[in-house]
Design an enzyme around this catalytic site. Structure first.
Site, PDB file in Angstrom:
ATOM      1  N   GLY A 146      47.513  33.480   6.522  1.00 14.12           N
ATOM      2  CA  GLY A 146      46.795  32.230   6.273  1.00 14.12           C
ATOM      3  C   GLY A 146      47.242  31.109   7.193  1.00 14.12           C
ATOM      4  N   ASP A 159      50.350  40.459   3.405  1.00 15.68           N
ATOM      5  CA  ASP A 159      49.025  39.896   3.132  1.00 15.68           C
ATOM      6  C   ASP A 159      48.145  41.033   2.636  1.00 15.68           C
ATOM      7  OD1 ASP A 159      46.508  38.358   3.358  1.00 15.68           O
ATOM      8  OD2 ASP A 159      47.748  36.977   4.518  1.00 15.68           O
ATOM      9  N   TYR A 211      40.687  24.389  -8.096  1.00 17.12           N
ATOM     10  CA  TYR A 211      41.902  24.470  -7.285  1.00 17.12           C
ATOM     11  C   TYR A 211      42.971  23.505  -7.815  1.00 17.12           C
ATOM     12  CZ  TYR A 211      44.761  24.016  -3.021  1.00 17.12           C
ATOM     13  OH  TYR A 211      45.781  23.972  -2.113  1.00 17.12           O
TER      14      TYR A 211
HETATM   15  N1  SER Z   1      44.044  21.293   2.249  1.00 13.64           N
HETATM   16  C1  SER Z   1      43.752  21.715   0.913  1.00 13.64           C
HETATM   17  C2  SER Z   1      42.300  21.761   0.663  1.00 13.64           C
HETATM   18  O1  SER Z   1      41.586  21.013   1.297  1.00 13.64           O
HETATM   19  C3  SER Z   1      44.399  20.775  -0.058  1.00 13.64           C
HETATM   20  O2  SER Z   1      45.520  21.371  -0.591  1.00 13.64           O
HETATM   21  O3  SER Z   1      41.887  22.499  -0.168  1.00 13.64           O
END
Ligand code: SER
Length: 312
Positions: A13, A36, A141
């Protein structure tokens, strides 16, 4: 002192690729195992195929390499998580449980797990967002990261697990591509500036977000993991800040190097996610507790990004 054996989960990643390289430079090629769900494009060192949701396989890898430390980076980011909320929740939480439980059982000694500015939400103060404040994230998230933070602190308090975490802002680097985040525009814009001298932003001109250049993010991550345990007083996750800017400001910084560069705006569903996040972060605890200090600002990052991308 026994040699540390470090497992990076999610090594392909955006963070994993760079962090694995950096850890290998510091701790030696043979002490850092990359892993991964897919094979790397270039074979460059110890690697295991690993799905962090597969507990048996995880324990097999721990045993095979005598793993002492884990950097758990496998996750779905904010934009992709909105498209597949159930899988995002399962991956982001199940992975963390499997690793925390291994630490609780004494199989591994130390865990790094990334949180995010996404733990904050629309009711959080947007400027200089404090470490302790209202946290009502409204993305899957963000909800998974906030739950994860609470689990980390719980495992530390109840079971003495040495888990450490940072709330990353948007991360920008030239060595690896971001995938599925709301802050990804700030990486794409540099690539497009060099290729086409133009970029269409999926966030509007005024969307200010906290950001950080990858060398600073690596330094923060490894700095926190190498700090003496008693200096790591926060076991949920630390606010860290690098810089803050909006698309118009990053475009202006690019124009100092590429005067013809043009930006236009076509906001999509990611605008609402960005609008729910802080604009700048107060990171005084990280500075005070373990000496965090960022090096890059928008100007120095832009110069470095463009120079490196031109060279590629
Ligand atoms: N960079 C990430 C996102 O945009 C934030 O943790 O999901």
């Amino acid at each position: 002192m026994a040699t540390e054996k470090i497992l990076v989960i999610g090594s392909q990643g955006q963070i994993g690729l760079e962090l694995t390289q950096e850890l290998r430079t510091i701790f030696g090629e043979n002490n850092v195992i990359a892993s991964d769900v897919k094979l790397p494009e270039i074979d460059n060192g110890l690697f295991e195929i690993l799905d962090v949701m597969d507990k048996n396989r995880l324990n097999e890898v721990f045993k095979k390499h005598g793993v002492t430390q884990v950097y758990l980076l496998a996750a779905l980011l904010s934009a992709t998580a909105e498209k597949n909320p159930r899988f995002a929740w399962d991956l982001n939480m199940e992975g963390l449980f499997n690793v925390l439980n291994a630490a609780k059982e004494g199989i591994i000694k130390k865990v790094y797990w990334p949180s995010s500015i996404a733990v904050f939400g629309p009711t959080t103060p947007k400027q200089q967002t404090p470490q302790y404040t209202v946290m009502e994230p409204n993305t899957i998230y963000g909800i998974s990261k906030l739950a994860g933070e609470r689990y980390c602190e719980y495992y530390h308090q109840k079971f003495g697990v040495d888990v450490r975490s940072i709330r990353y802002p948007g991360l920008i680097g030239y060595k690896s591509a971001p995938g599925g985040g709301t802050t990804d525009y700030a990486v794409h814009i540099y690539h497009e500036a060099i290729k086409n001298k133009a970029y269409t932003s999926f966030l509007n001109a005024e969307t200010e977000l906290p950001m950080m250049y990858m060398p600073d993010a690596l330094q923060a991550t490894i700095g926190l993991m190498e700090a003496a345990a008693d200096k790591v007083k926060i076991r949920s996750s630390y606010n860290v800040a690098g810089m803050s800017f909006n698309p118009e400001q990053i475009a202006a910084a690019i124009r100092k190097h590429i005067p013809e560069f043009k930006i236009d705006y076509n906001p999509d569903f990611r605008q609402a996610i960005a609008d729910s996040w802080p604009q700048s972060i107060n990171d005084s605890f990280a500075k005070e507790h373990w000496g965090w200090q960022p090096k890059f600002n928008l100007e120095t990052m832009t110069e470095d990004m463009l120079n490196n991308l031109k060279g590629h």
